[in-house]
Design an enzyme around this catalytic site. Structure first.
Site, short mmCIF file in Angstrom:
data_model
loop_
_atom_site.label_atom_id
_atom_site.label_comp_id
_atom_site.label_asym_id
_atom_site.label_seq_id
_atom_site.Cartn_x
_atom_site.Cartn_y
_atom_site.Cartn_z
N VAL A 109 5.34 -0.43 2.64
CA VAL A 109 4.32 -0.70 3.66
C VAL A 109 3.32 -1.65 3.03
CG1 VAL A 109 2.72 0.29 5.29
CG2 VAL A 109 4.52 1.69 4.37
N ASP A 155 8.74 17.08 8.36
CA ASP A 155 8.30 16.65 7.02
C ASP A 155 6.78 16.55 7.00
OD1 ASP A 155 8.98 13.86 4.76
OD2 ASP A 155 8.57 15.98 4.40
N LYS A 211 5.39 -2.00 7.96
CA LYS A 211 6.47 -1.28 7.28
C LYS A 211 7.72 -2.13 7.36
CE LYS A 211 7.09 3.33 7.46
NZ LYS A 211 7.55 4.69 7.82
N ASN A 256 1.91 12.22 4.67
CA ASN A 256 2.11 11.64 6.01
C ASN A 256 0.86 11.73 6.88
OD1 ASN A 256 4.75 11.25 5.32
ND2 ASN A 256 5.48 13.14 6.23
N LYS A 259 3.40 16.84 5.61
CA LYS A 259 2.85 16.94 4.24
C LYS A 259 1.70 15.96 4.15
CE LYS A 259 6.30 13.63 2.63
NZ LYS A 259 7.43 13.35 1.73
N ILE A 288 0.83 -1.22 0.00
CA ILE A 288 0.00 0.00 0.00
C ILE A 288 0.86 1.26 0.00
CG2 ILE A 288 -2.03 -1.01 1.09
CD1 ILE A 288 -1.04 0.07 3.77
N GLY A 289 2.19 1.11 0.08
CA GLY A 289 3.05 2.31 0.06
C GLY A 289 4.49 1.92 -0.13
N ARG A 290 5.28 2.90 -0.61
CA ARG A 290 6.71 2.63 -0.81
C ARG A 290 7.51 3.85 -0.41
NH1 ARG A 290 9.18 -1.11 -3.54
NH2 ARG A 290 7.34 -1.84 -4.66
N GLY A 291 8.63 3.62 0.28
CA GLY A 291 9.50 4.74 0.67
C GLY A 291 10.92 4.44 0.26
N ALA A 292 11.85 5.27 0.69
CA ALA A 292 13.24 5.16 0.23
C ALA A 292 13.85 3.81 0.61
CB ALA A 292 14.06 6.29 0.81
N PHE A 293 13.55 3.30 1.80
CA PHE A 293 14.24 2.07 2.24
C PHE A 293 13.30 0.89 2.38
CE2 PHE A 293 17.79 4.40 2.17
CZ PHE A 293 18.31 4.96 3.32
C1 B4Y Z 1 17.61 10.64 4.84
N1 B4Y Z 1 17.60 9.84 6.08
C2 B4Y Z 1 18.04 10.64 7.22
C3 B4Y Z 1 16.25 9.21 6.36
C4 B4Y Z 1 15.16 10.25 6.49
C5 B4Y Z 1 13.86 9.59 6.93
C6 B4Y Z 1 13.57 8.33 6.18
N2 B4Y Z 1 12.36 7.74 6.16
C7 B4Y Z 1 12.31 6.63 5.41
N3 B4Y Z 1 11.16 5.92 5.22
C8 B4Y Z 1 11.05 4.86 4.41
O1 B4Y Z 1 12.00 4.32 3.87
C9 B4Y Z 1 9.65 4.38 4.19
C10 B4Y Z 1 9.41 3.04 3.92
C11 B4Y Z 1 8.10 2.64 3.68
C12 B4Y Z 1 7.03 3.56 3.71
C13 B4Y Z 1 7.30 4.89 4.00
C14 B4Y Z 1 6.21 5.94 4.06
C15 B4Y Z 1 6.15 6.70 2.74
C16 B4Y Z 1 5.15 5.94 1.91
C17 B4Y Z 1 4.12 5.44 2.93
N4 B4Y Z 1 4.86 5.41 4.19
C18 B4Y Z 1 4.34 5.03 5.40
O2 B4Y Z 1 5.01 5.03 6.41
N5 B4Y Z 1 3.03 4.61 5.36
C19 B4Y Z 1 2.27 4.18 6.47
C20 B4Y Z 1 2.68 4.29 7.79
C21 B4Y Z 1 1.80 3.84 8.81
C22 B4Y Z 1 0.56 3.29 8.52
C23 B4Y Z 1 0.18 3.18 7.18
C24 B4Y Z 1 -1.09 2.63 6.87
N6 B4Y Z 1 -2.13 2.20 6.65
C25 B4Y Z 1 1.03 3.61 6.16
C26 B4Y Z 1 8.61 5.30 4.25
S1 B4Y Z 1 13.83 6.30 4.70
C27 B4Y Z 1 14.54 7.70 5.44
C28 B4Y Z 1 15.92 8.18 5.28
#
Ligand code: B4Y
Length: 394
Positions: free
Chosen positions: A88, A196, A103, A201, A198, A80-85
């Protein structure tokens, strides 16, 4: 210090550390340590010490891994979602049938980019905030490859998707903005700046109420409520001028950076695009740095004066930005009552009391069960709980 304390007390203190989920030597931390050591010594069988350790602990740590909550307890349903690392996923717990959002963060990616510290704030905020405005962490676990966070599933999705699909009226914008303000206040009161904020989030639950998610950019404020940081964080469109400036020099900023982002979010809800949008990243940065000249409202879109003035109150210099509480009481001590008006003392006037009665009147019966203590109940500690239960069952 524990010097001079007898062993029973010292053992009791050790127990308190081990059972406290916030402690770095809690049971989960200790089990993680043994498993991490076993993983890390697998390749070192050549060295006697590691070989001995590995052969001794490989079996027991496998038993530990199988008994702790782990990846196989959940059945994946959909990404349901994708982030840098990582991603979800919507998952379902096999035993209870309960759905969650899971996640997954790749340890390899984090180590490759030497970026393996950002998730601590996210874990601690979601684990301990105990706030309806913050997505709750139910479990966190790991294996050799990934970190996993089992969180509330938010079936309403994120607000960026909602903005793409629906036109937002001023009254809806007021609702979402109000809920973001309360959620942000919860984060700030925990001592963090989000950095962050937005619509990506901001997630909606099954009832249409908002929770904040994704706390990877959060940072603890110091005792003055400030953060000293040189890394630019956040997504360009929502980033505040003072964080942008912190890229060149070590920036010092406070929670007002998040209120800037609320202004961008409010503008986007009402005008359909972000206020400093540009084709290129540099273009956006430039518009933000010169926001006094670049903040404009398209004539063709109707916008109430209240909405416009609220947006301008957020998207302005940090010194005059709508952010901090208007009045902070200055108090001389913990018993300073200068903010209360004087109440005349009624000492001396005789008040009505129960008369002693010859028969059973039962005046006190309706108040039984009222007494309560939110503090740890010292006399009902863990060990004697069993006798307590036996008493109940006998
Ligand atoms: C640069 N450095 C310092 C760091 C700065 C902060 C940071 N955050 C990261 N984060 C990630 O790599 C990541 C992985 C999967 C999903 C998501 C979010 C982005 C898309 C959706 N998502 C998310 O968290 N969704 C979420 C969360 C909780 C409940 C539900 C539901 N339903 C959905 C983020 S990598 C990274 C590097």
């Amino acid at each position: 210090t524990t010097i001079g304390k007898d062993l029973t007390q010292r053992t009791r203190q050790l127990e308190d550390y081990i059972v406290d989920p916030r402690s770095f030597i809690c049971v989960d931390s200790l089990l993680d340590s043994l498993i991490a050591l076993t993983y890390d010594s697998e390749g070192l069988k050549k060295t006697k010490n590691f070989d001995t350790f590995f052969s001794k602990f490989n079996g027991p740590t496998r038993d530990i891994r199988e008994r702790r909550i782990n990846f196989d307890d959940f059945e994946p349903i959909k990404i349901i979602g994708r982030g840098a690392f990582g991603t979800v996923d919507l998952v379902r717990r096999k035993t209870s049938g309960q759905v969650y959002a899971m996640k997954t963060l790749s340890k390899f990616e984090m180590l490759k980019r030497s970026d393996s510290a950002f998730f601590w704030e996210e874990r601690n905020i979601m684990a301990f905030s105990n706030s309806d405005w913050i997505v709750k962490l139910h479990y966190a676990f790991q294996d050799a490859k990934n970190l996993y966070m089992i969180m509330d599933y938010m079936p309403g999705g994120d607000l960026i998707t909602l903005l793409e699909r629906y036109e937002i009226s001023e009254s809806s914008a007021r609702f979402y903005c109000a809920e973001v303000v309360l959620a942000l206040d919860a984060i700030h009161n925990l001592g963090y700046i989000h950095r962050d904020i937005k619509p990506d989030n901001m997630l909606l639950d099954a009832r249409g109420h908002l929770k904040l998610a994704d706390f990877g950019t959060c940072v603890k404020m110091d005792k003055d409520g400030l953060v000293r940081s040189d890394t630019a964080v956040g997504t360009p469109d929502y980033i505040s001028p003072e964080i942008l400036k912190s890229q060149s020099t070590i920036g010092v900023y406070g929670r007002e950076v998040d209120w800037w982002s609320v202004g961008v979010f409010l503008y986007e809800m009402l005008l359909g695009e972000t206020p400093f949008y540009a084709e290129s990243l540099v273009g956006t940065y430039h518009k933000i740095m010169n926001h006094r000249e670049n903040l404009a409202f398209p004539e063709e879109i109707p916008l109430s004066t209240e909405a416009r003035s609220l947006i301008c109150a957020f998207l302005t210099d940090r010194s005059i930005r709508l952010a901090s509480v208007p009045i902070v009481p200055s108090l001389a001590s913990d018993e300073d009552t200068t903010n209360f008006n004087e109440i005349e003392n009624t000492d001396g006037s005789p008040e009505e009391t129960f008369s002693v009665s010859k028969t059973f009147v039962g005046n006190q019966l309706s108040f039984i069960g009222f007494s309560f203590s939110n503090e740890q109940q010292p006399f009902l500690d863990r060990r004697s709980m069993s006798t307590f239960n036996n008493l109940n069952n006998s």
